[in-house]
Design an enzyme around this catalytic site. Structure first.
Site, mmCIF file in Angstrom:
data_model
loop_
_atom_site.group_PDB
_atom_site.id
_atom_site.type_symbol
_atom_site.label_atom_id
_atom_site.label_comp_id
_atom_site.label_asym_id
_atom_site.label_seq_id
_atom_site.Cartn_x
_atom_site.Cartn_y
_atom_site.Cartn_z
ATOM 1 N NE ARG A 90 -3.023 2.950 1.877
ATOM 2 C CZ ARG A 90 -4.091 3.569 1.396
ATOM 3 N NH1 ARG A 90 -4.899 2.956 0.572
ATOM 4 N NH2 ARG A 90 -4.364 4.800 1.746
ATOM 5 N NE ARG A 119 -5.369 0.780 4.252
ATOM 6 C CZ ARG A 119 -4.183 0.300 4.670
ATOM 7 N NH1 ARG A 119 -3.998 -0.988 4.659
ATOM 8 N NH2 ARG A 119 -3.215 1.105 5.025
ATOM 9 C CG ASP A 122 -11.369 9.482 -0.493
ATOM 10 O OD1 ASP A 122 -10.670 8.602 0.064
ATOM 11 O OD2 ASP A 122 -12.186 10.171 0.124
ATOM 12 C CG ASP A 301 -0.513 0.353 12.955
ATOM 13 O OD1 ASP A 301 0.393 1.054 12.470
ATOM 14 O OD2 ASP A 301 -1.573 0.104 12.350
ATOM 15 N NE ARG A 392 3.551 -6.059 4.240
ATOM 16 C CZ ARG A 392 2.422 -5.388 4.039
ATOM 17 N NH1 ARG A 392 1.280 -6.030 4.040
ATOM 18 N NH2 ARG A 392 2.420 -4.099 3.845
HETATM 19 C C1 EPZ Z 1 -0.549 4.354 7.675
HETATM 20 O O1 EPZ Z 1 -1.439 3.796 6.713
HETATM 21 C C2 EPZ Z 1 0.298 3.198 8.191
HETATM 22 N N1 EPZ Z 1 1.065 2.624 7.080
HETATM 23 C C3 EPZ Z 1 -0.607 2.138 8.824
HETATM 24 O O2 EPZ Z 1 0.236 1.120 9.357
HETATM 25 C C4 EPZ Z 1 -1.377 2.777 9.983
HETATM 26 O O3 EPZ Z 1 -2.263 1.813 10.528
HETATM 27 C C5 EPZ Z 1 -2.170 3.978 9.438
HETATM 28 O O4 EPZ Z 1 -1.274 4.911 8.795
HETATM 29 C C6 EPZ Z 1 -2.915 4.718 10.555
HETATM 30 O O5 EPZ Z 1 -2.005 5.162 11.517
HETATM 31 C C7 EPZ Z 1 2.197 3.238 6.689
HETATM 32 O O6 EPZ Z 1 2.595 4.270 7.214
HETATM 33 C C8 EPZ Z 1 2.950 2.577 5.570
HETATM 34 P P1 EPZ Z 1 -4.393 6.495 6.681
HETATM 35 P P2 EPZ Z 1 -2.318 4.788 5.761
HETATM 36 O O7 EPZ Z 1 -4.341 7.065 5.319
HETATM 37 O O8 EPZ Z 1 -1.508 5.967 5.400
HETATM 38 C C9 EPZ Z 1 -8.956 6.376 5.493
HETATM 39 C C10 EPZ Z 1 1.104 -1.045 9.552
HETATM 40 O O9 EPZ Z 1 0.701 -2.069 10.083
HETATM 41 N N2 EPZ Z 1 -8.530 7.026 4.242
HETATM 42 O O10 EPZ Z 1 -4.043 7.354 7.862
HETATM 43 O O11 EPZ Z 1 -2.883 3.973 4.667
HETATM 44 C C11 EPZ Z 1 -8.456 4.932 5.586
HETATM 45 O O12 EPZ Z 1 -9.328 4.061 4.884
HETATM 46 C C12 EPZ Z 1 0.168 -0.172 8.744
HETATM 47 O O13 EPZ Z 1 2.291 -0.632 9.620
HETATM 48 C C13 EPZ Z 1 -9.508 7.490 3.341
HETATM 49 O O14 EPZ Z 1 -10.698 7.360 3.576
HETATM 50 O O15 EPZ Z 1 -3.472 5.194 6.771
HETATM 51 C C14 EPZ Z 1 -8.466 4.680 7.063
HETATM 52 O O16 EPZ Z 1 -9.770 4.346 7.495
HETATM 53 C C15 EPZ Z 1 -1.235 -0.754 8.730
HETATM 54 N N3 EPZ Z 1 -9.099 8.082 2.191
HETATM 55 C C16 EPZ Z 1 -8.072 6.035 7.652
HETATM 56 O O17 EPZ Z 1 -8.318 7.009 6.621
HETATM 57 C C17 EPZ Z 1 -7.771 8.251 1.879
HETATM 58 O O18 EPZ Z 1 -7.458 8.829 0.813
HETATM 59 C C18 EPZ Z 1 -6.600 6.120 8.045
HETATM 60 O O19 EPZ Z 1 -5.844 5.830 6.896
HETATM 61 C C19 EPZ Z 1 -6.802 7.785 2.802
HETATM 62 C C20 EPZ Z 1 -7.197 7.179 3.969
#
Ligand code: EPZ
Length: 412
Positions: A90, A119, A122, A301, A392
């Protein structure tokens, strides 16, 4: 490959925490913003890091990864991102920002869903659009047509970690002032911002607002990645769950204040110093409710590990998941051990349970770690499959656990 876990009476000793996976990934990708050589230290040797390094090479970078040091240089020669890689990792969506900033166009496969639910991207895309990017979605790809990006004021609808990282990287190469409000302020995002500052970007962070003064050209930089707070939290919760006395080294306790507070409320003794955390759990566990939230709230996490820990607390504890509402795929697996868990919407109710070992299937990186901890507090033997998830995100996880006295081994 399977983990074979047996009941372990206690964990005792010292564990050295590795560099942060979730800071390393965006920082390695940010090197796309310059052709100059960059040196990044304290990078953990993880499958996700190797995957991002492969991706950078595909885009044209020359990369050397020795021990925990990475050197990267060279021009971007390709602006395509293939589906296999994006589905596997991702974090590869973070390539969009730098490629758009450097080239003004690109074609990127959309990330699929995963165990944490859908995931979407948007928030990333609407930010790029506000900056002037034009794109269409066709056959599962986001195709940006060449446009000149401009400095703007953006307000994120949710403090997305990835969207904040993507947008501050893009803004770094847009001359002028870009303001991003309601940004994520996780330590990993701040670490990326600190690396960008070393590259010559002027960034001011006030609350949840990033003000980025971009420029046409950035220089290479040398940087040391912060320790991994989620790995550290995993070992804190492993010790709290199994019981014992463990010292964590190479850790920044202020990145874990929300977790340390909850652990203390549950009856655990914790002492902190500059780069160490001492944790001691000998007595009973008190039930403590948690709600996950963007930083500085309780990190999503560590939610699965908290559930395992609370299986030993007398009474009922509640876990409300506000970041990834469907992050409960692990619950049915833990029930196979005899865990008394019930899910109502995005709230999990946890009751004290006597666990007995069986075979479990890991569904994501953090769930895998929580199942192994569960195996250490279950009677008999617990086998955890799908261990590829673990490599990972945790460097030398089994060696570190074994050194603390955990009865765990790997079976091919
Ligand atoms: C980062 O993911 C981390 N990954 C995740 O860690 C972590 O759980 C997450 O942040 C929350 O802290 C990395 O840093 C590589 P978000 P990310 O965008 O960036 C929604 C691990 O185990 N959202 O903050 O993908 C999304 O669906 C991983 O190391 C939208 O709706 O997380 C979620 O419900 C797992 N639209 C919430 O926001 C978007 O465009 C948080 O997602 C983007 C996100």
């Amino acid at each position: 490959m399977k983990a074979v876990c047996k009941f372990s009476p206690e964990l005792r000793g010292t564990v050295k925490i590795s560099g942060s996976k979730n800071a390393s990934l965006p920082i390695l990708i940010a090197t796309l913003l310059t052709d100059d050589v960059c040196f990044i230290e304290n990078v953990p040797r993880l499958d996700d890091v190797f995957a991002i390094i492969e991706l950078l090479k595909k885009l044209g970078k020359k990369v050397l990864f020795q021990k925990n040091k990475v050197s990267i240089k060279g021009k971007i020669k390709n602006t395509q991102l293939d589906e296999k890689l994006v589905r596997k990792l991702r974090a590869s969506v973070l390539v969009m920002g730098p490629v758009l900033a450097r080239k003004g166009y690109g074609s990127f496969a959309m990330p699929g869903g995963c165990a944490l639910g859908e995931r979407p991207i948007d928030i990333h895309l609407s930010g790029f659009e506000k900056m002037g990017a034009r794109y269409r979605i066709s056959k599962g790809r986001v195709i940006f047509t060449k446009t000149k990006l401009k400095p703007v004021r953006i307000k994120l609808k949710f403090p997305s970690v990835g969207a904040t990282e993507n947008l501050i990287m893009t803004a770094s190469l847009i001359p002028g002032i870009t303001v991003i409000e309601n940004s994520a302020i996780e330590p990993e995002v701040i670490d990326l911002a600190n690396f960008l500052k070393k590259m010559g970007v002027k960034i001011n962070i006030n609350g949840k607002t990033f003000t980025v003064k971009g420029s046409k050209k950035l220089k290479g930089a040398k940087y040391r990645v912060i320790p991994d707070r989620i790995e550290a939290g995993t070992f804190l919760l492993a010790t709290a769950s199994v019981s014992g006395h463990v010292q964590l080294k190479n850790v920044l306790y202020r990145h874990l204040e929300s977790v340390i507070l909850k652990l203390k409320n549950s009856g655990v003794k914790i002492k902190t110093s500059k780069d160490k955390i001492h944790i001691k759990r000998t007595g009973k566990v008190k039930p403590v409710d948690i709600e996950t939230a963007p930083y500085p709230g309780f990190p999503t996490d560590l939610q699965p590990m908290w559930a395992v820990y609370m299986l030993q607390a007398k009474g009922v504890s509640k876990i409300k998941e506000n970041v990834f509402p469907s992050r409960f795929m692990y619950v049915d697996e833990l029930k196979r051990l005899g865990a008394d868990l019930s899910l109502k919407g995005n709230t999990l109710f946890v009751k004290k349970s006597t666990l007995s070992g069986t075979h479990l299937l890991a569904c994501d990186l953090r769930a895998a770690a929580s199942m192994i901890i569960a195996g250490l507090i279950s009677k008999g033997t617990t086998e955890v499959s799908n261990l590829h998830h673990l490599s990972r995100g945790y460097e030398n996880f089994f060696e570190k656990l074994q050194k603390l006295g955990a009865n765990v081994s790997i079976k091919k």
